[in-house]
Design a protein around this motif. Structure first.
Motif, mmCIF file in Angstrom:
data_model
loop_
_atom_site.group_PDB
_atom_site.id
_atom_site.type_symbol
_atom_site.label_atom_id
_atom_site.label_comp_id
_atom_site.label_asym_id
_atom_site.label_seq_id
_atom_site.Cartn_x
_atom_site.Cartn_y
_atom_site.Cartn_z
ATOM 1 N N ALA A 171 -35.090 -3.223 -2.903
ATOM 2 C CA ALA A 171 -34.704 -4.290 -1.846
ATOM 3 C C ALA A 171 -35.003 -5.864 -2.631
ATOM 4 C CB ALA A 171 -34.794 -4.678 -0.660
ATOM 5 N N ILE A 172 -34.227 -6.383 -3.485
ATOM 6 C CA ILE A 172 -34.945 -7.425 -4.458
ATOM 7 C C ILE A 172 -34.144 -8.924 -3.629
ATOM 8 C CG2 ILE A 172 -34.608 -8.668 -6.659
ATOM 9 C CD1 ILE A 172 -33.813 -5.780 -7.614
ATOM 10 N N ILE A 173 -35.013 -10.115 -3.471
ATOM 11 C CA ILE A 173 -35.086 -11.190 -3.192
ATOM 12 C C ILE A 173 -34.960 -12.419 -4.735
ATOM 13 C CG2 ILE A 173 -37.258 -11.448 -2.466
ATOM 14 C CD1 ILE A 173 -35.509 -14.347 -0.970
ATOM 15 N N ILE A 174 -34.690 -13.031 -5.151
ATOM 16 C CA ILE A 174 -34.393 -14.059 -6.230
ATOM 17 C C ILE A 174 -35.018 -14.840 -5.843
ATOM 18 C CG2 ILE A 174 -34.394 -15.280 -8.579
ATOM 19 C CD1 ILE A 174 -31.512 -12.735 -7.915
ATOM 20 N N THR A 175 -36.776 -15.233 -6.626
ATOM 21 C CA THR A 175 -37.122 -16.222 -5.821
ATOM 22 C C THR A 175 -37.486 -17.098 -5.920
ATOM 23 O OG1 THR A 175 -39.175 -15.393 -6.078
ATOM 24 C CG2 THR A 175 -39.285 -14.911 -4.104
ATOM 25 N N GLU A 176 -36.685 -17.407 -7.943
ATOM 26 C CA GLU A 176 -36.858 -18.923 -8.554
ATOM 27 C C GLU A 176 -35.486 -18.423 -9.806
ATOM 28 O OE1 GLU A 176 -39.833 -20.827 -10.433
ATOM 29 O OE2 GLU A 176 -41.079 -20.550 -8.707
ATOM 30 N N ASN A 177 -34.467 -19.766 -9.333
ATOM 31 C CA ASN A 177 -33.849 -19.637 -10.357
ATOM 32 C C ASN A 177 -33.310 -20.687 -10.359
ATOM 33 O OD1 ASN A 177 -30.016 -18.638 -10.791
ATOM 34 N ND2 ASN A 177 -32.262 -18.363 -12.743
ATOM 35 N N GLY A 178 -32.863 -21.320 -11.308
ATOM 36 C CA GLY A 178 -32.208 -23.140 -11.700
ATOM 37 C C GLY A 178 -32.628 -23.673 -13.230
ATOM 38 N N THR A 179 -32.286 -24.799 -13.599
ATOM 39 C CA THR A 179 -32.594 -24.912 -14.418
ATOM 40 C C THR A 179 -32.721 -26.403 -15.024
ATOM 41 O OG1 THR A 179 -30.931 -25.664 -17.220
ATOM 42 C CG2 THR A 179 -29.713 -25.865 -14.962
ATOM 43 N N PRO A 180 -33.409 -26.834 -16.268
ATOM 44 C CA PRO A 180 -33.404 -29.010 -15.980
ATOM 45 C C PRO A 180 -32.597 -29.276 -16.772
ATOM 46 C CG PRO A 180 -34.492 -27.997 -17.374
ATOM 47 C CD PRO A 180 -34.281 -26.258 -17.247
ATOM 48 N N ASP A 181 -32.543 -30.740 -16.376
ATOM 49 C CA ASP A 181 -31.929 -31.565 -17.567
ATOM 50 C C ASP A 181 -32.678 -33.007 -17.061
ATOM 51 O OD1 ASP A 181 -31.533 -32.683 -14.912
ATOM 52 O OD2 ASP A 181 -28.946 -32.370 -14.403
ATOM 53 N N ASP A 182 -31.697 -34.162 -16.962
ATOM 54 C CA ASP A 182 -32.314 -35.073 -17.839
ATOM 55 C C ASP A 182 -32.462 -35.780 -15.563
ATOM 56 O OD1 ASP A 182 -29.622 -35.853 -16.866
ATOM 57 O OD2 ASP A 182 -28.913 -36.695 -18.496
ATOM 58 N N GLY A 183 -31.965 -35.827 -15.357
ATOM 59 C CA GLY A 183 -31.593 -36.470 -13.944
ATOM 60 C C GLY A 183 -31.058 -36.945 -13.315
ATOM 61 N N SER A 184 -29.784 -36.756 -13.780
ATOM 62 C CA SER A 184 -28.675 -37.342 -13.745
ATOM 63 C C SER A 184 -28.457 -37.407 -12.227
ATOM 64 C CB SER A 184 -27.414 -38.065 -14.836
ATOM 65 O OG SER A 184 -26.230 -36.613 -14.937
ATOM 66 N N LEU A 185 -28.134 -37.557 -11.011
ATOM 67 C CA LEU A 185 -27.175 -37.531 -10.030
ATOM 68 C C LEU A 185 -26.229 -37.178 -10.374
ATOM 69 C CD1 LEU A 185 -27.359 -41.245 -7.997
ATOM 70 C CD2 LEU A 185 -28.959 -38.795 -8.199
ATOM 71 N N ASP A 186 -24.727 -36.995 -10.804
ATOM 72 C CA ASP A 186 -24.197 -36.240 -10.909
ATOM 73 C C ASP A 186 -24.148 -34.738 -11.610
ATOM 74 O OD1 ASP A 186 -21.545 -35.529 -10.647
ATOM 75 O OD2 ASP A 186 -20.426 -36.259 -12.166
ATOM 76 N N ASP A 187 -25.027 -34.078 -11.708
ATOM 77 C CA ASP A 187 -25.071 -33.104 -12.281
ATOM 78 C C ASP A 187 -24.604 -32.118 -12.714
ATOM 79 O OD1 ASP A 187 -25.826 -32.372 -9.599
ATOM 80 O OD2 ASP A 187 -27.809 -31.266 -10.080
ATOM 81 N N VAL A 188 -23.313 -32.001 -12.963
ATOM 82 C CA VAL A 188 -22.221 -30.666 -13.680
ATOM 83 C C VAL A 188 -22.712 -30.091 -14.367
ATOM 84 C CG1 VAL A 188 -19.919 -32.572 -12.925
ATOM 85 C CG2 VAL A 188 -21.301 -32.436 -15.125
ATOM 86 N N LYS A 189 -23.356 -29.629 -15.180
ATOM 87 C CA LYS A 189 -23.624 -28.359 -14.963
ATOM 88 C C LYS A 189 -24.830 -27.855 -14.858
ATOM 89 C CE LYS A 189 -26.226 -27.661 -19.527
ATOM 90 N NZ LYS A 189 -27.320 -28.567 -21.117
#
Ligand code: PNW
Length: 492
Positions: free
Chosen positions: A392-410
């Motif tokens: 039984a697996i849980i993903i405990t981290e996943n995500g992506t870095p960007d420049d910090g804008s509020l409208d982070d559509v990417k």
């Protein structure tokens, strides 16, 4: 390029292209969460009796190693603002919050001789606030911030650490276990051992690759097993929780369909993930590690392998010390066979002996190496199912870095695409029961300082209030946790 190579590249291009977003509902009971860690968010580095840890020491004594000379001294000030953090989690609609305990906030010396009550109270308050809001705590006991006095005795490469960690773990279960169902002993032990004692890119910055990293790991795995057994024998019956360890890996895609490259990719996965996972989920270190490191060690003039060995008794004691599997995944590599590096200095990289790289065509993010490869998480999950007997697996981290804008559509698209592949892995038959977004908010991103932004919430590090503001990705994640659906409307 050969015809075979051309066909392989085309197939890879097809298999790695982003398919349509999966439009099936996530199963009922699937858990969505968000994560942080103590050093990265708490601040209050020397407040209320907290002891110094290796990241305090590292950032204070080597400011030049971190972008903008940033430190975690104040960070997101979550030591004072945890109620706001919980309100954000509530707004996101998550089922759980993954956070870590600062060992030196609870035990300033690292040992149980002196318990720092304000530190204990902080975590009790946080846990109570979460439970009052219907959010499960998922607690990491160790997310890289070792008490400095324990490092002064040698840290993870010294054997005393096993018992020190075991005592700390027992205390955590005693103090908080009545209210906690999910425990992780360690976050990403490879970063602790390889980064801290092998390649030196993480505190305490020791560079003894192929030596201290292996000894560190040996002790850390034993410490994990001790903690799991302590829970099993002393707490499980009354507290009814689950204990595991978070191991991180990239997905390694064979660079071609040649036998050599397929073996190379599997070798890389075994050195990266199997190094920790095989002793715990199967038994003992992976065969390929034992063979390769022994061979190279002898050729280098050592009398025995640089990889320490477990006794049969230890192998049995460590094997099975998990109640679920926890994995952090961000990115992928193409991995190819390569000529053996001539014997010289010990090196973890040469011990692996493959060529891993990320093609320029792969979509980049704001930090090198965090290339965006959503298809990799589906392949990884299927590999985990096959290699570790369908846990039984849980993903405990996943995500992506960007420049910090509020409208982070990417970031919205990246979460959607990774989650889509997680949903497809569930259709493949992988038993995935949860997913965790890294991170709840922008925070101290280690050597990137505050320039590395992973948050669903923006944090204003120029304001003493550390004002939090939801980004577009927070709105999207809220929709996902509420509807269990990645697109506008989903099928059952
Ligand atoms: C994780 N990689 O580390 C850590 O657990 C977090 O504390 C950190 O903030 C987050 O990822 C983002 O960096 C990783 O190169 C570092 O694949 C590097 C990798 C993966 C995880």
């Amino acid at each position: 390029m050969s015809l075979r190579g051309f066909i392989f590249c085309c197939l890879l291009a097809i298999s790695t292209a982003q398919d349509e977003t999966n439009n099936k509902l996530f199963p009922e009971g699937f858990m969505f969460g968000a994560a942080t860690s103590s050093y990265q968010i708490e601040g209050a580095w020397d407040e209320d009796g907290k002891g110094e840890n290796i990241w305090d020491r590292y950032t204070h004594s080597h400011p030049e190693l971190v972008v903008n000379n940033d430190t975690g001294d104040v960070a997101c000030d979550s030591y004072h603002k945890y109620k706001e953090d919980v309100a954000m989690l509530k707004e996101l609609g998550v089922d759980f919050y993954r956070f870590s305990l600062s060992w030196s906030r609870i035990l300033p010396t690292g040992f149980v001789n002196k318990v720092n009550l304000p530190g204990v109270t902080y975590y009790k308050n946080l846990i109570k606030e979460l439970k009052d809001n219907g959010i499960e705590p998922l607690i990491t006991m160790y997310h890289w911030d070792l008490p400095q006095p324990l490092q002064d005795i040698g840290g993870w490469p010294s054997e005393f650490i096993i018992e020190a960690f075991a005592e700390y773990a027992r205390l955590c279960f005693e103090l908080f276990g009545d209210d906690v169902k999910y425990w992780l002993t360690f976050n990403e032990p490879k970063q602790t051992c390889l980064g801290g004692y092998g390649q030196g890119y993480s505190a305490p910055g020791i560079t003894l690759s192929g030596l201290a990293d292996y000894v560190c790991t040996h002790h850390l795995i034993k410490a994990h097993a001790r903690a799991w057994h302590i829970y099993d024998q002393e707490f499980r019956a009354t507290q009814q929780g689950l204990v595991s360890i978070t191991i991180d890996t990239m997905w390694h895609e064979p660079a071609s369909d040649s036998e050599e490259d397929v073996v190379a990719a599997e070798t890389a996965l075994q050195f990266e993930f199997g190094w920790y996972a095989n002793p715990i989920y199967n038994s003992d270190y992976p065969e390929i590690m034992k063979t390769r490191i022994a061979e190279r060690s002898l050729a280098e003039g050592f009398n025995k392998s640089r990889l320490p060995s477990f006794t049969d008794e230890e192998i049995a004691y460590i094997s099975g010390t998990f109640d679920f599997m926890a994995v952090n995944m961000y990115t992928s590599m193409l991995t190819a066979a390569t000529d053996e590096v001539p014997v010289g200095e010990p090196s973890y990289t040469y011990d692996i002996g493959v060529n891993s790289y990320q093609p320029d065509e792969w979509e980049s993010s704001s930090i090198l190496y965090f290339k965006i490869t959503p298809w990799g998480i589906r392949k990884l999950l299927n590999w985990l199912k096959e290699t570790y007997n369908d846990p039984a697996i849980i993903i405990t981290e996943n995500g992506t870095p960007d420049d910090g804008s509020l409208d982070d559509v990417k970031r919205v698209r990246v979460y959607r695409d990774y989650l889509s592949n997680v949903r497809s892995a569930i259709e493949d038959g992988v038993n995935v029961f949860g997913y965790t977004a890294w991170s709840l908010m922008d925070n101290f991103e280690w050597l990137q300082g505050y320039a590395g932004k992973f948050g669903l919430y923006h944090v204003d590090f120029d304001s003493i209030n550390r004002t939090r503001t939801p980004k577009t990705s927070a709105a999207y994640y809220k929709k996902v946790t509420k509807t269990r659906c990645l697109v506008d409307t989903c099928e059952e």
